[in-house]
Design a protein around this motif. Structure first.
Motif, short mmCIF file in Angstrom:
data_model
loop_
_atom_site.label_atom_id
_atom_site.label_comp_id
_atom_site.label_asym_id
_atom_site.label_seq_id
_atom_site.Cartn_x
_atom_site.Cartn_y
_atom_site.Cartn_z
N ARG A 93 0.87 -1.18 0.00
CA ARG A 93 0.00 0.00 0.00
C ARG A 93 0.90 1.22 0.00
N ILE A 94 0.68 2.10 -0.95
CA ILE A 94 1.44 3.34 -1.02
C ILE A 94 0.78 4.33 -0.05
N ASN A 95 1.44 4.57 1.07
CA ASN A 95 0.89 5.46 2.08
C ASN A 95 1.17 6.93 1.78
N ASN A 96 2.25 7.20 1.05
CA ASN A 96 2.59 8.56 0.66
C ASN A 96 3.00 8.52 -0.81
N VAL A 97 2.10 8.92 -1.68
CA VAL A 97 2.33 8.84 -3.13
C VAL A 97 3.56 9.62 -3.55
N ARG A 98 3.82 10.73 -2.91
CA ARG A 98 4.96 11.57 -3.30
C ARG A 98 6.31 10.99 -2.88
N TRP A 158 8.46 3.70 -2.25
CA TRP A 158 7.59 2.63 -2.75
C TRP A 158 7.96 2.11 -4.14
N TRP A 159 8.61 2.89 -4.98
CA TRP A 159 8.91 2.45 -6.34
C TRP A 159 9.79 1.19 -6.37
N PRO A 210 -7.65 2.24 -3.41
CA PRO A 210 -6.67 3.23 -3.87
C PRO A 210 -5.29 2.98 -3.24
N ARG A 211 -4.28 2.99 -4.09
CA ARG A 211 -2.87 2.86 -3.70
C ARG A 211 -2.48 1.47 -3.24
N ARG A 262 5.94 5.29 4.82
CA ARG A 262 5.51 5.78 3.50
C ARG A 262 4.97 4.67 2.60
N VAL A 263 5.37 3.43 2.89
CA VAL A 263 4.87 2.29 2.14
C VAL A 263 4.53 1.18 3.14
#
Length: 161
Positions: free
Chosen positions: A26-31, A36-37, A68-69, A111-112
């Motif tokens: 789960r991407i907790n912080n998209v930025r 996460w990448w 989402p995410r 963040r992830v």
């Protein structure tokens, strides 16, 4: 994998037990792409490695996008022993990816997110039906047969193994 529907009622040609493994992130912080990448890129490498090695024990998988995410994979395995052997193998993609992920988690401050679930399903404790569908899920992993070969009702298929 064909996307053409198979007409009629089919069931998975899985007579033995199976291990169902769900794994996702789960991407907790998209930025926070650097957090996460690399996690996102690690799974395709592992799936490619496993898919090329029939002895690995992975029967098949399905990549899914959830809430989402959320990205996750449902995997089907011959046995828990083969799943655990892959996860511990020093010469396979999983170990370095897992070590890198653990480093990122410490640095990433949430963040992830990551999760997995493992279900060991004995023979006779699973059944499936696919109506006018391409091979999907367990059926894509093990092949499909007409429902009548394993029983017309779910209760029949659950006893058939």
């Amino acid at each position: 994998m064909s996307s053409k529907p198979i007409q009629g009622r089919m069931t998975a040609d899985a007579q033995d037990g199976v291990v169902v493994f769900h794994i996702g992130m789960r991407i907790n912080n998209v930025r926070a792409v650097r957090s996460w990448w690399p996690v996102f890129l690690a799974m395709p490498r592992m799936l490619k490695e496993l898919s090329k090695d029939p002895e690995s024990g992975m029967l098949g998988y399905r990549l899914l996008f959830g809430a989402p995410r959320v990205v996750y994979v449902v995997q089907y395995w011959e046995s828990q022993e083969k799943l655990l052997a892959y996860s511990a193998a020093q010469d396979k993609e999983h170990r370095p990816a897992w070590a890198a992920f653990n480093r990122r988690v410490k640095e990433g401050r949430g963040r992830v997110g990551f999760w997995h679930e493992t279900f060991v399903v004995p023979a006779g404790a699973h059944e499936a039906v696919y109506v006018n569908m391409p091979a999907f899920g367990l059926g894509a992993a093990t092949g499909v047969v007409p429902v009548g070969r394993r029983g017309d009702r779910a209760a029949d298929r659950l006893k058939a193994a």
